[in-house]
Design a protein around this motif. Sequence first.
Motif, PDB file in Angstrom:
ATOM      1  N   SER A 155      71.973  63.428 -61.178  1.00 47.85           N
ATOM      2  CA  SER A 155      71.351  62.398 -62.005  1.00 47.85           C
ATOM      3  C   SER A 155      72.090  61.082 -61.821  1.00 47.85           C
ATOM      4  O   SER A 155      73.271  60.979 -62.121  1.00 47.85           O
ATOM      5  CB  SER A 155      71.363  62.818 -63.473  1.00 47.85           C
ATOM      6  OG  SER A 155      70.515  63.922 -63.663  1.00 47.85           O
ATOM      7  N   ILE A 156      71.377  60.093 -61.309  1.00 51.03           N
ATOM      8  CA  ILE A 156      71.973  58.795 -60.994  1.00 51.03           C
ATOM      9  C   ILE A 156      71.582  57.801 -62.083  1.00 51.03           C
ATOM     10  O   ILE A 156      70.438  57.373 -62.167  1.00 51.03           O
ATOM     11  CB  ILE A 156      71.522  58.300 -59.605  1.00 51.03           C
ATOM     12  CG1 ILE A 156      71.926  59.329 -58.529  1.00 51.03           C
ATOM     13  CG2 ILE A 156      72.124  56.930 -59.309  1.00 51.03           C
ATOM     14  CD1 ILE A 156      71.393  59.024 -57.146  1.00 51.03           C
ATOM     15  N   ASN A 157      72.556  57.457 -62.920  1.00 52.87           N
ATOM     16  CA  ASN A 157      72.346  56.496 -63.993  1.00 52.87           C
ATOM     17  C   ASN A 157      72.487  55.089 -63.410  1.00 52.87           C
ATOM     18  O   ASN A 157      73.474  54.777 -62.759  1.00 52.87           O
ATOM     19  CB  ASN A 157      73.364  56.724 -65.107  1.00 52.87           C
ATOM     20  CG  ASN A 157      73.195  55.748 -66.236  1.00 52.87           C
ATOM     21  OD1 ASN A 157      73.863  54.724 -66.267  1.00 52.87           O
ATOM     22  ND2 ASN A 157      72.300  56.059 -67.153  1.00 52.87           N
ATOM     23  N   ILE A 158      71.489  54.254 -63.657  1.00 49.75           N
ATOM     24  CA  ILE A 158      71.473  52.906 -63.101  1.00 49.75           C
ATOM     25  C   ILE A 158      72.126  51.957 -64.095  1.00 49.75           C
ATOM     26  O   ILE A 158      71.571  51.647 -65.145  1.00 49.75           O
ATOM     27  CB  ILE A 158      70.035  52.482 -62.757  1.00 49.75           C
ATOM     28  CG1 ILE A 158      69.400  53.511 -61.818  1.00 49.75           C
ATOM     29  CG2 ILE A 158      70.036  51.090 -62.121  1.00 49.75           C
ATOM     30  CD1 ILE A 158      67.926  53.310 -61.577  1.00 49.75           C
ATOM     31  N   GLN A 159      73.319  51.484 -63.748  1.00 45.43           N
ATOM     32  CA  GLN A 159      74.148  50.706 -64.669  1.00 45.43           C
ATOM     33  C   GLN A 159      73.835  49.220 -64.731  1.00 45.43           C
ATOM     34  O   GLN A 159      74.175  48.579 -65.714  1.00 45.43           O
ATOM     35  CB  GLN A 159      75.625  50.878 -64.286  1.00 45.43           C
ATOM     36  CG  GLN A 159      76.231  52.159 -64.782  1.00 45.43           C
ATOM     37  CD  GLN A 159      76.440  52.104 -66.276  1.00 45.43           C
ATOM     38  OE1 GLN A 159      77.251  51.334 -66.777  1.00 45.43           O
ATOM     39  NE2 GLN A 159      75.709  52.928 -67.001  1.00 45.43           N
ATOM     40  N   ASN A 160      73.208  48.648 -63.709  1.00 47.18           N
ATOM     41  CA  ASN A 160      73.036  47.194 -63.707  1.00 47.18           C
ATOM     42  C   ASN A 160      71.821  46.716 -64.501  1.00 47.18           C
ATOM     43  O   ASN A 160      71.540  45.531 -64.537  1.00 47.18           O
ATOM     44  CB  ASN A 160      72.970  46.660 -62.275  1.00 47.18           C
ATOM     45  CG  ASN A 160      71.702  47.060 -61.552  1.00 47.18           C
ATOM     46  OD1 ASN A 160      71.198  48.165 -61.730  1.00 47.18           O
ATOM     47  ND2 ASN A 160      71.194  46.165 -60.730  1.00 47.18           N
ATOM     48  N   LEU A 161      71.132  47.619 -65.154  1.00 48.16           N
ATOM     49  CA  LEU A 161      70.006  47.216 -65.996  1.00 48.16           C
ATOM     50  C   LEU A 161      70.545  46.766 -67.353  1.00 48.16           C
ATOM     51  O   LEU A 161      71.410  47.425 -67.933  1.00 48.16           O
ATOM     52  CB  LEU A 161      69.020  48.375 -66.147  1.00 48.16           C
ATOM     53  CG  LEU A 161      68.404  48.857 -64.829  1.00 48.16           C
ATOM     54  CD1 LEU A 161      67.559  50.098 -65.046  1.00 48.16           C
ATOM     55  CD2 LEU A 161      67.585  47.750 -64.181  1.00 48.16           C
ATOM     56  N   PRO A 162      70.049  45.651 -67.876  1.00 49.49           N
ATOM     57  CA  PRO A 162      70.644  45.084 -69.093  1.00 49.49           C
ATOM     58  C   PRO A 162      70.568  45.996 -70.317  1.00 49.49           C
ATOM     59  O   PRO A 162      71.413  45.912 -71.200  1.00 49.49           O
ATOM     60  CB  PRO A 162      69.851  43.791 -69.327  1.00 49.49           C
ATOM     61  CG  PRO A 162      68.614  43.924 -68.515  1.00 49.49           C
ATOM     62  CD  PRO A 162      68.922  44.869 -67.392  1.00 49.49           C
ATOM     63  N   GLN A 163      69.587  46.877 -70.375  1.00 54.01           N
ATOM     64  CA  GLN A 163      69.439  47.730 -71.545  1.00 54.01           C
ATOM     65  C   GLN A 163      70.286  49.009 -71.478  1.00 54.01           C
ATOM     66  O   GLN A 163      70.323  49.777 -72.436  1.00 54.01           O
ATOM     67  CB  GLN A 163      67.963  48.061 -71.793  1.00 54.01           C
ATOM     68  CG  GLN A 163      67.273  48.809 -70.670  1.00 54.01           C
ATOM     69  CD  GLN A 163      66.622  47.904 -69.628  1.00 54.01           C
ATOM     70  OE1 GLN A 163      67.233  46.975 -69.146  1.00 54.01           O
ATOM     71  NE2 GLN A 163      65.383  48.201 -69.279  1.00 54.01           N
TER      72      GLN A 163
END
Length: 193
Positions: free
Chosen positions: A114-122
């Motif tokens: 599971s790849i959590n996308i960190q650069n999204l503001p929310q």
Amino acid sequence: MKKFFVVLTIIGLIVILNGCNGENDIDNKAIDIEETNENNEDQKVNEEKTEDERIPSINFSLPDGKGNEVSLSDYLGKVVLLNFWGTWCPSCVDKIPLIEKMSKEYEEDIEILSINIQNLPQERSVEGVLEWLDSRGFDINVVFDMDGSISNSYYVQYLPTMYVIDREGYVLGYIPGGVDEGTFRQLMENIIQ
């Protein structure tokens, strides 16, 4: 293998409306819908393609938030499902118990990363995501795409999105949106055959 592509195409069509980030604009090389037509015996699937026609996965090394780096190449020889997700995405969160269950049930045959996308503001911080998972009792294999470069490399525009990587490191296809347990189970059975 043809059943796998039929299931993958059906899943994509069924779940396209269940995601969080709008429409998916993946390069058509990932899945050629014409190749998934089970009734056309003359068409070839990935296992029958030459090396030049197959789509190699993009290798990466990502932190797990606990001081370790995890590389996709660590899993060569095993089928890998890359699950791109975010804690703020209701469809993503709804699928975590299923991903957890399937990863335990099929642990000998597949790896779900599971790849959590960190650069999204929310999105929460890495520590916040780990605390969030822990507070809900989730036990999934999670890594963090800190700058969004991996999700961009895989053209992820719709969450959740799952990529299926074969044992040799080639992309078999992708699934935009979430799936139900029956569909997920059928997909797993087709993958591991």
